[in-house]
Scaffold this motif. Structure first.
Motif, mmCIF file in Angstrom:
data_model
loop_
_atom_site.group_PDB
_atom_site.id
_atom_site.type_symbol
_atom_site.label_atom_id
_atom_site.label_comp_id
_atom_site.label_asym_id
_atom_site.label_seq_id
_atom_site.Cartn_x
_atom_site.Cartn_y
_atom_site.Cartn_z
ATOM 1 N N ASN A 106 0.833 -1.369 0.096
ATOM 2 C CA ASN A 106 -0.234 -0.227 0.070
ATOM 3 C C ASN A 106 1.033 1.563 0.535
ATOM 4 O OD1 ASN A 106 -2.893 -0.931 0.062
ATOM 5 N ND2 ASN A 106 -3.282 -1.286 2.193
ATOM 6 N N GLY A 168 -6.203 4.552 3.010
ATOM 7 C CA GLY A 168 -6.168 5.072 3.126
ATOM 8 C C GLY A 168 -5.792 6.678 2.170
ATOM 9 N N SER A 171 -6.592 6.219 -1.319
ATOM 10 C CA SER A 171 -8.214 5.823 -1.993
ATOM 11 C C SER A 171 -8.546 7.358 -1.689
ATOM 12 C CB SER A 171 -9.072 5.644 -0.988
ATOM 13 O OG SER A 171 -8.502 4.223 -0.902
ATOM 14 N N LYS A 174 -6.491 8.410 -5.706
ATOM 15 C CA LYS A 174 -7.242 8.323 -6.726
ATOM 16 C C LYS A 174 -8.983 9.133 -6.340
ATOM 17 C CE LYS A 174 -8.308 3.839 -6.598
ATOM 18 N NZ LYS A 174 -8.568 2.005 -6.067
ATOM 19 N N TYR A 175 -9.183 10.094 -4.946
ATOM 20 C CA TYR A 175 -10.434 10.757 -5.527
ATOM 21 C C TYR A 175 -9.883 11.819 -6.274
ATOM 22 C CZ TYR A 175 -14.352 13.008 -3.557
ATOM 23 O OH TYR A 175 -15.435 13.858 -3.874
#
Length: 339
Positions: A106, A168, A171, A174-175
């Protein structure tokens, strides 16, 4: 047959298979190259053969610029993930442990996504991924040390927290990414591929990766002792904590470099050490080098399938997931038969 003699024969056989698979990968692709053509091209490089200049330039482009970096990367990545997985399983005394335990996957994914969003280039993105992968593991280790404990359980808990933290952060990136240009690049990288590997990138990463793999292989006898309980290892004169953190550092560096080169490629670090253990026994002295050769062979086969099964290239991580799941199911059946 004596154990050492059988182990040596298995090692030689795996090295031979790896060499054959590497040559086969150089010939495999949309532009097929025969063995005779490959041999003539090699002779041309050494000045012992002649061929039309245009033909030689085409073969150079296909073999040297496209396929050779890919084959070298597949061998290095497969060997690195397998050795790192075997080392983690020995250190944590758990055969179900994989290189991603402490958050390196990650962490690398977060760094690579940052590199894609900020467009740091084809060399900068893997380097950034490597750095953030190392940071992720350092965070997990610091969490364990903050609890004033060097136990395996606290290291695992620290890795779980670090994994969640960087998942997190990934994410969030990516957002924030452009859904038209940047997000597809992030998703493709996360699926794993060797298509972007180049010789300049290998020149930077391959020497470090090779040295780290060799160091872990040389620690095989020590890992046999560390696999015992802490008290038994201390009684044999092994400083368990120092060895454990040194091995974790090397295995993490290997994992970060491999993920930086190929993206997230699953199952290799979990499956291949089990196969090596089934073939050669429980001694890490033999498991680690055999894992390296079998890992390189497995990833070469997976990459060959990814390149040739369909008209467009299948992401490497998808192929390793499918092959790994099937092979692991077969492996469990063999283990149960032997139980």
């Amino acid at each position: 047959m004596p154990v050492n003699q059988r182990s040596r024969r298995l090692m030689l056989a795996s090295v031979g298979l790896l060499a054959v698979a590497s040559l086969g990968s150089l010939m495999l692709g949309r532009y097929a190259i025969s063995g005779a053509t490959l041999f003539r091209w090699a002779e041309m490089l050494m000045g012992a053969e002649s061929m039309p200049e245009q033909r030689f330039a085409l073969l150079n482009a296909v073999i040297l610029d496209s396929r050779l970096p890919r084959v070298c990367a597949a061998v290095m990545v497969g060997a690195g993930l397998s050795v790192a997985g075997a080392a983690f399983q020995a250190v944590f005394r758990n055969p179900l442990v994989s290189p991603g335990l402490l958050g390196v996957l990650n962490g690398c994914a977060f760094g690579a996504s940052l590199g894609i969003v900020f467009n740091v280039g084809s060399v900068g993105t893997p380097l950034l991924a490597c750095v953030t992968g190392l940071i992720a593991v350092a965070v997990g280790v610091m969490i364990a040390r903050a609890m004033r404990s060097d136990s395996i359980l606290m290291l695992i808990l620290g890795g779980i927290i670090s994994n969640a933290l960087f998942a997190g952060l990934l994410s969030v990136v990516k957002y924030m990414a452009d859904p038209q240009d940047q997000l597809p690049g992030i998703v493709f990288w996360l699926l794993g591929s060797l298509s972007a590997v180049s010789l300049p990138l290998l020149y930077v990463m391959a020497p470090v990766l090779a040295v780290a793999i060799i160091l872990l292989v040389l620690l095989g006898r020590v890992l046999d002792v560390v696999s015992l309980s802490d008290d038994e290892a201390y009684s044999l004169g092994i400083p368990v904590n120092y060895v454990r953190y040194f091995v974790i550092t090397l295995a993490t560096l290997i994992s970060a470099l491999t993920v930086s080169l190929a993206g997230v490629v699953g199952w290799v670090g979990l499956l291949i050490p089990h196969v090596a253990r089934l073939l050669i026994g429980a001694s890490n002295r033999w498991i680690l080098p055999l894992s390296a050769t079998l890992g390189g062979l497995f990833l070469l086969i997976s990459d060959g399938l990814a390149r040739t099964l369909t008209a467009s290239e299948i992401p490497l991580g998808v192929v390793t997931e499918l092959l790994g799941a099937i092979a692991f199911l077969f492996l469990i059946g063999r283990i149960r038969q032997g139980a």
